[in-house]
Write a protein that holds these residues in place. Sequence first.
Motif, PDB file in Angstrom:
ATOM      1  N   LEU A   1     -11.674 -21.766  89.501  1.00 47.39           N
ATOM      2  CA  LEU A   1     -11.061 -23.078  89.322  1.00 47.39           C
ATOM      3  C   LEU A   1     -12.063 -24.220  89.257  1.00 47.39           C
ATOM      4  O   LEU A   1     -11.701 -25.337  88.891  1.00 47.39           O
ATOM      5  N   GLY A   2     -13.312 -23.966  89.619  1.00 47.38           N
ATOM      6  CA  GLY A   2     -14.308 -25.032  89.558  1.00 47.38           C
ATOM      7  C   GLY A   2     -13.982 -26.167  90.519  1.00 47.38           C
ATOM      8  O   GLY A   2     -13.234 -26.014  91.488  1.00 47.38           O
ATOM      9  N   LEU A   3     -14.532 -27.336  90.233  1.00 44.22           N
ATOM     10  CA  LEU A   3     -14.286 -28.522  91.051  1.00 44.22           C
ATOM     11  C   LEU A   3     -12.835 -28.958  90.888  1.00 44.22           C
ATOM     12  O   LEU A   3     -12.345 -29.092  89.769  1.00 44.22           O
ATOM     13  N   LYS A   4     -12.139 -29.165  92.011  1.00 47.00           N
ATOM     14  CA  LYS A   4     -10.746 -29.621  91.946  1.00 47.00           C
ATOM     15  C   LYS A   4     -10.715 -31.064  91.437  1.00 47.00           C
ATOM     16  O   LYS A   4     -11.179 -31.977  92.107  1.00 47.00           O
ATOM     17  N   ARG A   5     -10.156 -31.253  90.258  1.00 45.26           N
ATOM     18  CA  ARG A   5     -10.126 -32.580  89.640  1.00 45.26           C
ATOM     19  C   ARG A   5      -8.742 -33.201  89.850  1.00 45.26           C
ATOM     20  O   ARG A   5      -7.909 -33.274  88.947  1.00 45.26           O
TER      21      ARG A   5
ATOM     22  N   ILE B   1      -8.905 -27.523  84.188  1.00 43.22           N
ATOM     23  CA  ILE B   1      -7.754 -28.289  84.672  1.00 43.22           C
ATOM     24  C   ILE B   1      -6.458 -27.544  84.382  1.00 43.22           C
ATOM     25  O   ILE B   1      -5.556 -27.495  85.230  1.00 43.22           O
ATOM     26  N   LEU B   2      -6.337 -26.936  83.209  1.00 44.25           N
ATOM     27  CA  LEU B   2      -5.152 -26.129  82.917  1.00 44.25           C
ATOM     28  C   LEU B   2      -4.998 -25.006  83.931  1.00 44.25           C
ATOM     29  O   LEU B   2      -3.895 -24.753  84.440  1.00 44.25           O
ATOM     30  N   ARG B   3      -6.107 -24.332  84.239  1.00 45.45           N
ATOM     31  CA  ARG B   3      -6.037 -23.222  85.198  1.00 45.45           C
ATOM     32  C   ARG B   3      -5.737 -23.730  86.610  1.00 45.45           C
ATOM     33  O   ARG B   3      -5.051 -23.053  87.383  1.00 45.45           O
ATOM     34  N   GLN B   4      -6.242 -24.909  86.955  1.00 47.18           N
ATOM     35  CA  GLN B   4      -5.917 -25.477  88.267  1.00 47.18           C
ATOM     36  C   GLN B   4      -4.426 -25.780  88.383  1.00 47.18           C
ATOM     37  O   GLN B   4      -3.813 -25.545  89.428  1.00 47.18           O
ATOM     38  N   VAL B   5      -3.840 -26.298  87.307  1.00 41.90           N
ATOM     39  CA  VAL B   5      -2.402 -26.572  87.310  1.00 41.90           C
ATOM     40  C   VAL B   5      -1.620 -25.271  87.425  1.00 41.90           C
ATOM     41  O   VAL B   5      -0.647 -25.178  88.190  1.00 41.90           O
ATOM     42  N   ALA B   6      -2.054 -24.244  86.678  1.00 39.18           N
ATOM     43  CA  ALA B   6      -1.368 -22.950  86.731  1.00 39.18           C
ATOM     44  C   ALA B   6      -1.445 -22.348  88.134  1.00 39.18           C
ATOM     45  O   ALA B   6      -0.441 -21.862  88.673  1.00 39.18           O
ATOM     46  N   ALA B   7      -2.627 -22.388  88.730  1.00 43.45           N
ATOM     47  CA  ALA B   7      -2.791 -21.828  90.075  1.00 43.45           C
ATOM     48  C   ALA B   7      -1.964 -22.603  91.093  1.00 43.45           C
ATOM     49  O   ALA B   7      -1.418 -22.008  92.041  1.00 43.45           O
ATOM     50  N   ASN B   8      -1.863 -23.921  90.898  1.00 33.58           N
ATOM     51  CA  ASN B   8      -1.078 -24.739  91.816  1.00 33.58           C
ATOM     52  C   ASN B   8       0.411 -24.428  91.726  1.00 33.58           C
ATOM     53  O   ASN B   8       1.143 -24.536  92.723  1.00 33.58           O
ATOM     54  N   LEU B   9       0.880 -24.042  90.550  1.00 32.05           N
ATOM     55  CA  LEU B   9       2.285 -23.644  90.410  1.00 32.05           C
ATOM     56  C   LEU B   9       2.600 -22.463  91.329  1.00 32.05           C
ATOM     57  O   LEU B   9       3.672 -22.390  91.929  1.00 32.05           O
ATOM     58  N   VAL B  10       1.642 -21.567  91.444  1.00 33.28           N
ATOM     59  CA  VAL B  10       1.836 -20.387  92.297  1.00 33.28           C
ATOM     60  C   VAL B  10       1.696 -20.753  93.773  1.00 33.28           C
ATOM     61  O   VAL B  10       2.551 -20.421  94.600  1.00 33.28           O
ATOM     62  N   SER B  11       0.626 -21.484  94.109  1.00 35.96           N
ATOM     63  CA  SER B  11       0.331 -21.734  95.521  1.00 35.96           C
ATOM     64  C   SER B  11       1.217 -22.804  96.143  1.00 35.96           C
ATOM     65  O   SER B  11       1.568 -22.710  97.328  1.00 35.96           O
ATOM     66  N   SER B  12       1.607 -23.811  95.374  1.00 30.56           N
ATOM     67  CA  SER B  12       2.355 -24.938  95.945  1.00 30.56           C
ATOM     68  C   SER B  12       3.814 -25.006  95.528  1.00 30.56           C
ATOM     69  O   SER B  12       4.621 -25.619  96.212  1.00 30.56           O
ATOM     70  N   HIS B  13       4.142 -24.416  94.412  1.00 32.07           N
ATOM     71  CA  HIS B  13       5.515 -24.496  93.915  1.00 32.07           C
ATOM     72  C   HIS B  13       6.252 -23.159  94.010  1.00 32.07           C
ATOM     73  O   HIS B  13       7.421 -23.076  93.641  1.00 32.07           O
TER      74      HIS B  13
END
Length: 425
Positions: free
Chosen positions: A21-25, A55-67
Amino acid sequence: MDEKLEALKKYNLWNGNSYNLGLKRKSYTNKINSFIGNNLVKVLIGQRRSGKSYILRQVAANLVSSHGVDPANILYINKEYLEFDFIADYKDLESIYRLYRDTINPTGRVYLFMDEIQYIEGWERFVNSHSQDFAEECELFISGSNSKMLSSELATLLSGRYVEFHIFPYSFEEYIQLQGKSADRSSYIDFLKKGGLPELYNLPTEESQKQYVASVKDTILLRDIVQRKTIRDVKLLDDVFIYLVNNASNLLSITNIVNFFASKKRKTTYDTISNYIGFIEEAFLAYKTERYNIKGKDVVAGNCKYYLNDLAFKNYLYPGFAYGLGYLLENAVYLELLRSGYTVYTGTIKDKEVDFVATKGDRVIYLQCTYMLEDEKTIEREYGALEAITDSYEKYVVSLDEIKLPSRNGIRHIQGWDLFSFLLP
């Protein structure tokens, strides 16, 4: 068909896979996340290698972890990966989408992420269809590196049904977060001398960084412009970009650029130079800034300025030309204004120039940029231009002085590393 399915499995979160995910933007992901849960197409635009994929991958990962979204309900396709070369047009994209649905069997809403979608012919037909499909709910997130291609198709087919996010290379705030530094003069100058291309910070030597910046520039010019436009003189296109880099923040006209090349025994035309600069803008390598008559409150035709999308192009590729920290500061301030959502002009008032007139909603800001306020002549030049403006909007002088100066006639002094806080709502 098995190879296509294996490509999907390799790059998706199924079977326990995870993303780098790199740096969380968060300045971007928070905005994008606020639009999740509706049928609006989320569109990420920006220069190649500015961090859209992360950023796309961060959003995708957040869908799993937070939503709480099931990873099986997320499909990620990056057209830059060789494994997805088989997706040439919207029909191929539809075929792989059907393969995903038939094989993975997601239940409920699917979240589809498509990176560098402009390389799929007719992509807009797929996006238009699935963003409105009430029988198989699908929320789409797409990215692209060409402003005109995306905006024309989106405006035609998705008018009012998409939201756009302009992604830039790292800001100074992200730089100090990544580097674990404090926001001060030293770290800000280091940032100005390097730039914000994210991959630069994974490379160990200055030589490898220089080679990387050169490869980014060449890829954009050759793949995003030459392959898609009628370019008869590739060397001239490269030289026009070099000219813009070395004249960033200077007032320019197409005629002056034509005359410059004529003086070098290079034959070209007004239309050719104008088209080439337009292509460079479409690829987000540089931005055109119109002049604005502050007293008359209208845009002035004629000369304009160009600013780079990232300082790395100047710092690594063409450092031999005279281009001091003051010019780097001006370009950096311009980019920070764009990141913060401002529309930016170069101001004119009587016989004076104001570096930036920035507007956002009802807010108007006037800014002057200079390396140091080191003598009375410089102070009078920078403050005098702002003092000529008689309205009551905010006025700032931005510099790299160690000591913050007191306000003068309502004009505040900002040290460059503190600019972001002044641009907040």
